[in-house]
Motif scaffolding. Sequence first.
Motif, PDB file in Angstrom:
ATOM      1  N   LYS A   5       0.882  -1.176   0.000  1.00 27.04           N
ATOM      2  CA  LYS A   5       0.000   0.000   0.000  1.00 27.04           C
ATOM      3  C   LYS A   5       0.914   1.219   0.000  1.00 27.04           C
ATOM      4  O   LYS A   5       1.642   1.447   0.966  1.00 27.04           O
ATOM      5  CB  LYS A   5      -0.908  -0.017   1.224  1.00 27.04           C
ATOM      6  CG  LYS A   5      -1.870  -1.184   1.215  1.00 27.04           C
ATOM      7  CD  LYS A   5      -2.753  -1.171   2.434  1.00 27.04           C
ATOM      8  CE  LYS A   5      -3.737  -2.334   2.401  1.00 27.04           C
ATOM      9  NZ  LYS A   5      -4.663  -2.300   3.526  1.00 27.04           N
ATOM     10  N   ILE A   6       0.889   1.953  -1.101  1.00 28.63           N
ATOM     11  CA  ILE A   6       1.858   3.024  -1.335  1.00 28.63           C
ATOM     12  C   ILE A   6       1.146   4.371  -1.369  1.00 28.63           C
ATOM     13  O   ILE A   6       0.157   4.540  -2.081  1.00 28.63           O
ATOM     14  CB  ILE A   6       2.597   2.793  -2.672  1.00 28.63           C
ATOM     15  CG1 ILE A   6       3.246   1.401  -2.692  1.00 28.63           C
ATOM     16  CG2 ILE A   6       3.616   3.897  -2.921  1.00 28.63           C
ATOM     17  CD1 ILE A   6       3.675   0.935  -4.064  1.00 28.63           C
ATOM     18  N   GLN A  57      11.971  -4.228  -3.881  1.00 27.91           N
ATOM     19  CA  GLN A  57      11.312  -4.012  -5.161  1.00 27.91           C
ATOM     20  C   GLN A  57      10.330  -2.841  -5.091  1.00 27.91           C
ATOM     21  O   GLN A  57      10.271  -2.020  -6.002  1.00 27.91           O
ATOM     22  CB  GLN A  57      10.590  -5.282  -5.613  1.00 27.91           C
ATOM     23  CG  GLN A  57       9.993  -5.167  -7.005  1.00 27.91           C
ATOM     24  CD  GLN A  57       9.339  -6.458  -7.452  1.00 27.91           C
ATOM     25  OE1 GLN A  57       9.252  -7.429  -6.700  1.00 27.91           O
ATOM     26  NE2 GLN A  57       8.889  -6.477  -8.687  1.00 27.91           N
ATOM     27  N   VAL A  58       9.561  -2.767  -4.024  1.00 27.60           N
ATOM     28  CA  VAL A  58       8.604  -1.662  -3.873  1.00 27.60           C
ATOM     29  C   VAL A  58       9.349  -0.332  -3.778  1.00 27.60           C
ATOM     30  O   VAL A  58       8.949   0.658  -4.399  1.00 27.60           O
ATOM     31  CB  VAL A  58       7.693  -1.879  -2.646  1.00 27.60           C
ATOM     32  CG1 VAL A  58       6.853  -0.639  -2.356  1.00 27.60           C
ATOM     33  CG2 VAL A  58       6.802  -3.089  -2.860  1.00 27.60           C
ATOM     34  N   ASP A  59      10.432  -0.308  -3.043  1.00 28.47           N
ATOM     35  CA  ASP A  59      11.237   0.905  -2.947  1.00 28.47           C
ATOM     36  C   ASP A  59      11.726   1.335  -4.333  1.00 28.47           C
ATOM     37  O   ASP A  59      11.669   2.515  -4.685  1.00 28.47           O
ATOM     38  CB  ASP A  59      12.403   0.671  -1.988  1.00 28.47           C
ATOM     39  CG  ASP A  59      12.934   1.945  -1.398  1.00 28.47           C
ATOM     40  OD1 ASP A  59      12.134   2.831  -1.044  1.00 28.47           O
ATOM     41  OD2 ASP A  59      14.170   2.064  -1.299  1.00 28.47           O
ATOM     42  N   ALA A  60      12.176   0.385  -5.130  1.00 27.65           N
ATOM     43  CA  ALA A  60      12.645   0.686  -6.484  1.00 27.65           C
ATOM     44  C   ALA A  60      11.496   1.158  -7.373  1.00 27.65           C
ATOM     45  O   ALA A  60      11.661   2.110  -8.151  1.00 27.65           O
ATOM     46  CB  ALA A  60      13.313  -0.544  -7.094  1.00 27.65           C
ATOM     47  N   LEU A  61      10.330   0.526  -7.258  1.00 27.04           N
ATOM     48  CA  LEU A  61       9.163   0.957  -8.042  1.00 27.04           C
ATOM     49  C   LEU A  61       8.816   2.418  -7.750  1.00 27.04           C
ATOM     50  O   LEU A  61       8.534   3.198  -8.661  1.00 27.04           O
ATOM     51  CB  LEU A  61       7.943   0.087  -7.713  1.00 27.04           C
ATOM     52  CG  LEU A  61       7.906  -1.330  -8.233  1.00 27.04           C
ATOM     53  CD1 LEU A  61       6.732  -2.077  -7.619  1.00 27.04           C
ATOM     54  CD2 LEU A  61       7.806  -1.334  -9.738  1.00 27.04           C
ATOM     55  N   ARG A  75       5.629   6.702   1.100  1.00 30.54           N
ATOM     56  CA  ARG A  75       5.715   5.745   2.201  1.00 30.54           C
ATOM     57  C   ARG A  75       4.856   4.563   1.812  1.00 30.54           C
ATOM     58  O   ARG A  75       3.940   4.695   0.984  1.00 30.54           O
ATOM     59  CB  ARG A  75       5.278   6.351   3.528  1.00 30.54           C
ATOM     60  CG  ARG A  75       3.848   6.793   3.571  1.00 30.54           C
ATOM     61  CD  ARG A  75       3.489   7.483   4.890  1.00 30.54           C
ATOM     62  NE  ARG A  75       2.204   8.136   4.804  1.00 30.54           N
ATOM     63  CZ  ARG A  75       1.030   7.542   4.973  1.00 30.54           C
ATOM     64  NH1 ARG A  75       0.966   6.256   5.258  1.00 30.54           N
ATOM     65  NH2 ARG A  75      -0.085   8.230   4.890  1.00 30.54           N
ATOM     66  N   TYR A  76       5.169   3.422   2.376  1.00 29.92           N
ATOM     67  CA  TYR A  76       4.386   2.246   2.034  1.00 29.92           C
ATOM     68  C   TYR A  76       4.394   1.252   3.185  1.00 29.92           C
ATOM     69  O   TYR A  76       5.244   1.318   4.070  1.00 29.92           O
ATOM     70  CB  TYR A  76       4.894   1.568   0.745  1.00 29.92           C
ATOM     71  CG  TYR A  76       6.315   1.077   0.804  1.00 29.92           C
ATOM     72  CD1 TYR A  76       6.613  -0.193   1.259  1.00 29.92           C
ATOM     73  CD2 TYR A  76       7.364   1.891   0.424  1.00 29.92           C
ATOM     74  CE1 TYR A  76       7.920  -0.653   1.323  1.00 29.92           C
ATOM     75  CE2 TYR A  76       8.680   1.450   0.474  1.00 29.92           C
ATOM     76  CZ  TYR A  76       8.939   0.171   0.920  1.00 29.92           C
ATOM     77  OH  TYR A  76      10.236  -0.273   0.989  1.00 29.92           O
ATOM     78  N   SER A  77       3.430   0.373   3.131  1.00 28.91           N
ATOM     79  CA  SER A  77       3.384  -0.725   4.084  1.00 28.91           C
ATOM     80  C   SER A  77       3.187  -2.004   3.283  1.00 28.91           C
ATOM     81  O   SER A  77       2.611  -1.995   2.192  1.00 28.91           O
ATOM     82  CB  SER A  77       2.249  -0.533   5.090  1.00 28.91           C
ATOM     83  OG  SER A  77       0.997  -0.545   4.441  1.00 28.91           O
ATOM     84  N   LEU A  78       3.701  -3.110   3.818  1.00 29.91           N
ATOM     85  CA  LEU A  78       3.529  -4.411   3.208  1.00 29.91           C
ATOM     86  C   LEU A  78       2.618  -5.250   4.081  1.00 29.91           C
ATOM     87  O   LEU A  78       2.780  -5.313   5.295  1.00 29.91           O
ATOM     88  CB  LEU A  78       4.882  -5.124   3.062  1.00 29.91           C
ATOM     89  CG  LEU A  78       5.874  -4.499   2.105  1.00 29.91           C
ATOM     90  CD1 LEU A  78       7.182  -5.288   2.113  1.00 29.91           C
ATOM     91  CD2 LEU A  78       5.316  -4.431   0.695  1.00 29.91           C
TER      92      LEU A  78
END
Length: 81
Positions: A5-6, A57-61, A75-78
Amino acid sequence: MFKAKIYVNYKPSVLDPKAEVIKNTLSRLGQTNVKDVTVGKYFEVLLEGNRDAVDQQVDALCDQMLANVNMEAYRYSLEEV
């Protein structure tokens, strides 16, 4: 499998014109207690893999496509699904 969730918003030092228009319009409509508005983007991405790999991967996206890192913060959560 993980759901990322970004959230992407302008950095505090960058003027957010959409948010300013919304805040001013709310004030004209009598909503005088609204002190600030933030407009942003929200993404949900499903990814397979282990948590560490998915996190990278999410950080790179976000860095490469979803956020303009010069003007926006993210910011994001997994969440395991």
